[in-house]
Design an enzyme around this catalytic site. Structure first.
Site, PDB file in Angstrom:
ATOM      1  N   TRP A   1       0.814  -1.260   0.089  1.00  0.00           N
ATOM      2  CA  TRP A   1       0.016   0.040   0.007  1.00  0.00           C
ATOM      3  C   TRP A   1       0.816   1.455  -0.047  1.00  0.00           C
ATOM      4  O   TRP A   1       1.903   1.409   0.842  1.00  0.00           O
ATOM      5  CB  TRP A   1      -0.774   0.043   1.133  1.00  0.00           C
ATOM      6  CG  TRP A   1      -1.515   1.229   1.512  1.00  0.00           C
ATOM      7  CD1 TRP A   1      -0.900   2.167   2.255  1.00  0.00           C
ATOM      8  CD2 TRP A   1      -2.706   1.869   0.993  1.00  0.00           C
ATOM      9  NE1 TRP A   1      -1.692   3.327   2.431  1.00  0.00           N
ATOM     10  CE2 TRP A   1      -2.838   2.894   1.635  1.00  0.00           C
ATOM     11  CE3 TRP A   1      -3.740   1.254   0.166  1.00  0.00           C
ATOM     12  CZ2 TRP A   1      -4.195   4.025   1.695  1.00  0.00           C
ATOM     13  CZ3 TRP A   1      -5.120   2.094   0.056  1.00  0.00           C
ATOM     14  CH2 TRP A   1      -5.075   3.214   0.745  1.00  0.00           C
TER      15      TRP A   1
ATOM     16  N   ASP B   1       0.046   9.174   0.434  1.00  0.00           N
ATOM     17  CA  ASP B   1       0.538  10.562   0.448  1.00  0.00           C
ATOM     18  C   ASP B   1       2.085  10.418  -0.168  1.00  0.00           C
ATOM     19  O   ASP B   1       2.878   9.688   0.482  1.00  0.00           O
ATOM     20  CB  ASP B   1       0.644  11.495   1.509  1.00  0.00           C
ATOM     21  CG  ASP B   1      -0.799  11.346   2.260  1.00  0.00           C
ATOM     22  OD1 ASP B   1      -1.750  10.700   1.641  1.00  0.00           O
ATOM     23  OD2 ASP B   1      -1.082  12.095   3.092  1.00  0.00           O
TER      24      ASP B   1
ATOM     25  N   GLU C   1      -5.884  18.841   5.302  1.00  0.00           N
ATOM     26  CA  GLU C   1      -4.729  17.946   5.609  1.00  0.00           C
ATOM     27  C   GLU C   1      -3.668  18.443   4.625  1.00  0.00           C
ATOM     28  O   GLU C   1      -3.960  19.047   3.778  1.00  0.00           O
ATOM     29  CB  GLU C   1      -5.066  16.384   5.252  1.00  0.00           C
ATOM     30  CG  GLU C   1      -6.314  15.739   6.012  1.00  0.00           C
ATOM     31  CD  GLU C   1      -6.345  14.138   5.591  1.00  0.00           C
ATOM     32  OE1 GLU C   1      -6.525  13.613   6.701  1.00  0.00           O
ATOM     33  OE2 GLU C   1      -6.370  13.974   4.515  1.00  0.00           O
TER      34      GLU C   1
ATOM     35  N   SER D   1       2.444  11.899   7.476  1.00  0.00           N
ATOM     36  CA  SER D   1       3.099  12.563   6.420  1.00  0.00           C
ATOM     37  C   SER D   1       3.801  13.743   6.696  1.00  0.00           C
ATOM     38  O   SER D   1       3.806  14.306   7.854  1.00  0.00           O
ATOM     39  CB  SER D   1       1.772  13.259   5.419  1.00  0.00           C
ATOM     40  OG  SER D   1       1.381  12.134   4.614  1.00  0.00           O
TER      41      SER D   1
ATOM     42  N   TRP E   1      -4.286   0.309   4.119  1.00  0.00           N
ATOM     43  CA  TRP E   1      -3.605   1.145   4.938  1.00  0.00           C
ATOM     44  C   TRP E   1      -3.334   0.752   6.252  1.00  0.00           C
ATOM     45  O   TRP E   1      -4.076  -0.053   6.750  1.00  0.00           O
ATOM     46  CB  TRP E   1      -4.730   2.510   5.016  1.00  0.00           C
ATOM     47  CG  TRP E   1      -3.969   3.687   5.801  1.00  0.00           C
ATOM     48  CD1 TRP E   1      -3.343   4.690   5.290  1.00  0.00           C
ATOM     49  CD2 TRP E   1      -4.051   3.899   6.928  1.00  0.00           C
ATOM     50  NE1 TRP E   1      -2.869   5.346   6.267  1.00  0.00           N
ATOM     51  CE2 TRP E   1      -3.187   5.194   7.317  1.00  0.00           C
ATOM     52  CE3 TRP E   1      -4.376   3.195   8.145  1.00  0.00           C
ATOM     53  CZ2 TRP E   1      -3.011   5.479   8.791  1.00  0.00           C
ATOM     54  CZ3 TRP E   1      -4.551   3.774   9.733  1.00  0.00           C
ATOM     55  CH2 TRP E   1      -3.654   4.804   9.636  1.00  0.00           C
TER      56      TRP E   1
ATOM     57  N   ARG F   1      -1.301  17.561  11.960  1.00  0.00           N
ATOM     58  CA  ARG F   1      -0.425  16.766  11.226  1.00  0.00           C
ATOM     59  C   ARG F   1      -0.047  17.437   9.894  1.00  0.00           C
ATOM     60  O   ARG F   1      -0.619  18.423   9.530  1.00  0.00           O
ATOM     61  CB  ARG F   1      -1.140  15.537  10.759  1.00  0.00           C
ATOM     62  CG  ARG F   1      -2.575  15.503  10.249  1.00  0.00           C
ATOM     63  CD  ARG F   1      -3.044  13.976   9.931  1.00  0.00           C
ATOM     64  NE  ARG F   1      -4.341  14.327   9.450  1.00  0.00           N
ATOM     65  CZ  ARG F   1      -5.475  14.210   9.888  1.00  0.00           C
ATOM     66  NH1 ARG F   1      -5.573  14.355  11.207  1.00  0.00           N
ATOM     67  NH2 ARG F   1      -6.582  14.155   9.454  1.00  0.00           N
ATOM     68  N   ASP F   2       0.715  16.878   9.255  1.00  0.00           N
ATOM     69  CA  ASP F   2       1.354  17.089   7.785  1.00  0.00           C
ATOM     70  C   ASP F   2       2.316  18.238   7.729  1.00  0.00           C
ATOM     71  O   ASP F   2       2.068  19.067   7.060  1.00  0.00           O
ATOM     72  CB  ASP F   2       0.113  16.878   6.641  1.00  0.00           C
ATOM     73  CG  ASP F   2      -0.597  15.726   7.211  1.00  0.00           C
ATOM     74  OD1 ASP F   2      -0.138  14.624   7.634  1.00  0.00           O
ATOM     75  OD2 ASP F   2      -1.894  15.529   6.815  1.00  0.00           O
TER      76      ASP F   2
END
Ligand code: FRU
Length: 508
Positions: free
Chosen positions: A41, A44, A229, A107, A68, A176-177
């Site tokens: 899998w 991003d 995101e 990410s 995932w 996040r990210d």
């Protein structure tokens, strides 16, 4: 003995005459010229950074399966953004000794710390440094999302996680990210990071990549139907004007609810805060297909190029796409971004990078073909680029059917009256693996001097459409179940002229 032989012969003859079960061709959906992992899998793109002649591509990866989970950063490099070499996994999910929790590597981005501001370099050279979200969970129940760093002194091959992690913790499970870049005017690092549940992007600064201080937040504009995101913030020159603008990106809601998609906001950034040019009561979307998400851009690309890579999937059905047991996930051809200005304001232009153009070889061409219902090209295939210049003239509709076989077709159609380009995948092949998959994408596109120009990148299960020089893009996955790969031009209610039709094979 003889009787036995005769009986055996009759038995074998009888068996061979029986109708054989039909062989269902195993379709190969693995793109030929789009990046995809050989196994497992992928979601991003992460840590996009150029260094010493190589484009690094890290990516959300499950080392243990084709759905995932166990998120880690896998790694590949390329000299031309088209041919990729796989490297060992860079950052693995961690098992925490206390409490049985696990930290996934979500990410984030990567920078080249050339002044060694972090102090993690060796021999007078700064490190490559990754900034990622450490997602702590217990049996998938989220416990925390904070930002952590890791560094590498061997071109990103091996990594050491900082012992002082996390470097930024606001005690939240929705944070996040991080996208980090060097802000030259103030000689400092800037981080844009998502506060997904509040539909906001938060801005932080640091001098050493370890100590971060809050500067500002912006959001609650545009499309807030889904969480925000994977933010990105880049400065782009405005073509033909002596000015630059900052563009803020967010992966969030889609023009068609309830899908996910991407939007962008044009404005200014003064090193502390982002100020949009207007309120963005109406969202501006980046791509009108269902399968372009979590896209972010390269740090340090030569000549200040702004190159974006997006994930070809949609969380509404991402884990179900029927690519087989081995692999799941692919990336769009890297896109070069630029900005134009007209009476309606600023608009982003997306084009396949010039390295893609250089990999093309013309294999078919036709010009000034008048079509008054349908016309089949002699070229067939499932991996190519099709370039079309269409003059719809008096026709109501004109377009092209691609990946066409008996009973199946992906339809790219221009509606002259509505000024609308649509991509219809409802009869594209296998659409039944998830009820959200069959769909028709639509976007307003105006003819230019009576002409529509289309570049259609077709690659087994990927269709990327760039209309009118990249003013509009539509990106969708499709899963044809037959292999004929016919290409059929069409017009409805009148003649259309296909001024130029070219097919290119892509050297990969
Ligand atoms: C976006 C995303 C990110 C997160 C990652 C987890 O697709 O949800 O927000 O970091 O995927 O794999």
């Amino acid at each position: 003995m003889y009787r036995l032989l005769v009986v055996s012969f009759l038995f074998l003859f009888f068996m061979s005459c029986k109708e054989k079960p039909k062989q269902i061709a195993m379709m190969d959906y693995k793109p030929a010229y789009h990046f995809s992992p050989d196994s497992n899998w992928m979601n991003d793109p992460n840590g996009l950074v150029y260094y010493n002649g190589e484009y690094h591509l890290f990516y959300q990866y499950n080392p243990f399966g084709n759905k995932w989970g166990h998120m880690s950063w896998a790694h590949a490099v390329s000299k031309d953004l088209m041919h990729w070499k796989g490297l060992p996994i860079a950052l693995y999910e961690e098992k925490n000794t206390k409490d049985n929790d696990t930290t996934m590597i979500f990410s984030g981005s990567a920078v080249i710390d050339s002044h060694n501001t972090s102090g993690f370099g060796i021999n007078g050279k700064g490190p490559m440094l990754a900034i990622y979200t450490s997602h702590v969970h217990n049996n998938l129940v989220p416990i925390a999302q904070h930002q952590s760093i890791a560094y590498s002194n061997d071109n990103g091959v091996t990594w050491t996680k900082y012992t002082g992690n996390p470097v930024l913790d606001i005690k939240s499970i929705e944070f996040r990210d991080p996208k980090v870049f060097w802000y030259t005017p103030q000689q400092k690092w800037v981080m844009v990071v998502s506060k997904p549940d509040e539909h906001e992007t938060w801005f932080y600064q640091s001098k050493n990549l370890k100590d971060w201080s809050f500067m500002s937040k912006w959001g609650k504009s545009g499309d807030t139907a889904r969480v925000w995101e994977c933010p990105d913030l880049i400065e782009l020159p405005v073509a033909g004007f002596n000015e630059t603008k900052w563009v803020l990106f967010s992966s969030a809601g889609h023009p068609q609810k309830p899908y996910v998609g991407m939007q962008y906001f044009v404005g200014d950034f003064d090193g502390t805060k982002f100020t949009p040019d207007h309120e963005y009561k109406e969202p501006v979307y980046l791509d009108f297909g269902k399968d372009f998400y979590a896209a972010v851009s390269y740090n340090n690309a030569p000549n200040n190029r702004k190159i974006m890579v997006g994930w070809l999937n949609n969380w509404e059905y991402a884990n179900d796409i029927p690519t087989g047991d081995k692999w799941r996930g692919a990336y769009a051809v890297p896109r070069e971004l630029s900005l134009v200005k007209d009476e309606k304001g600023y608009r982003l232009i997306q084009k396949p990078v010039s390295e893609f153009d250089a990999a093309r070889k013309e294999v078919f061409s036709l010009s000034n073909k008048k079509v008054d219902s349908t016309f089949d090209l002699t070229y067939k295939g499932d991996s190519y680029e099709l370039e079309l210049t269409i003059e719809p003239g008096k026709a109501k509709y004109a377009g092209v059917n691609i990946l066409k076989s008996e009973g199946e077709s992906t339809i790219l159609k221009y509606d002259v009256g509505l000024n609308q380009l649509s991509l219809d995948r409802t009869h594209s092949g296998n659409v039944s693996f998830n009820p959200k998959f069959p769909s028709i994408e639509k976007s307003t596109v105006f003819l230019k001097n009576g002409l529509l120009h289309l570049r259609v990148l077709v690659d087994k299960s990927v269709v990327e459409v760039f209309a009118n020089g990249g003013e509009t893009t539509i990106t969708d996955l499709v899963f044809p179940t037959k292999k004929e790969g016919q290409i059929q031009l069409f017009s409805e209610d009148g003649n259309a002229t296909f001024k130029e039709v070219k097919v290119y094979a892509i050297n990969n």
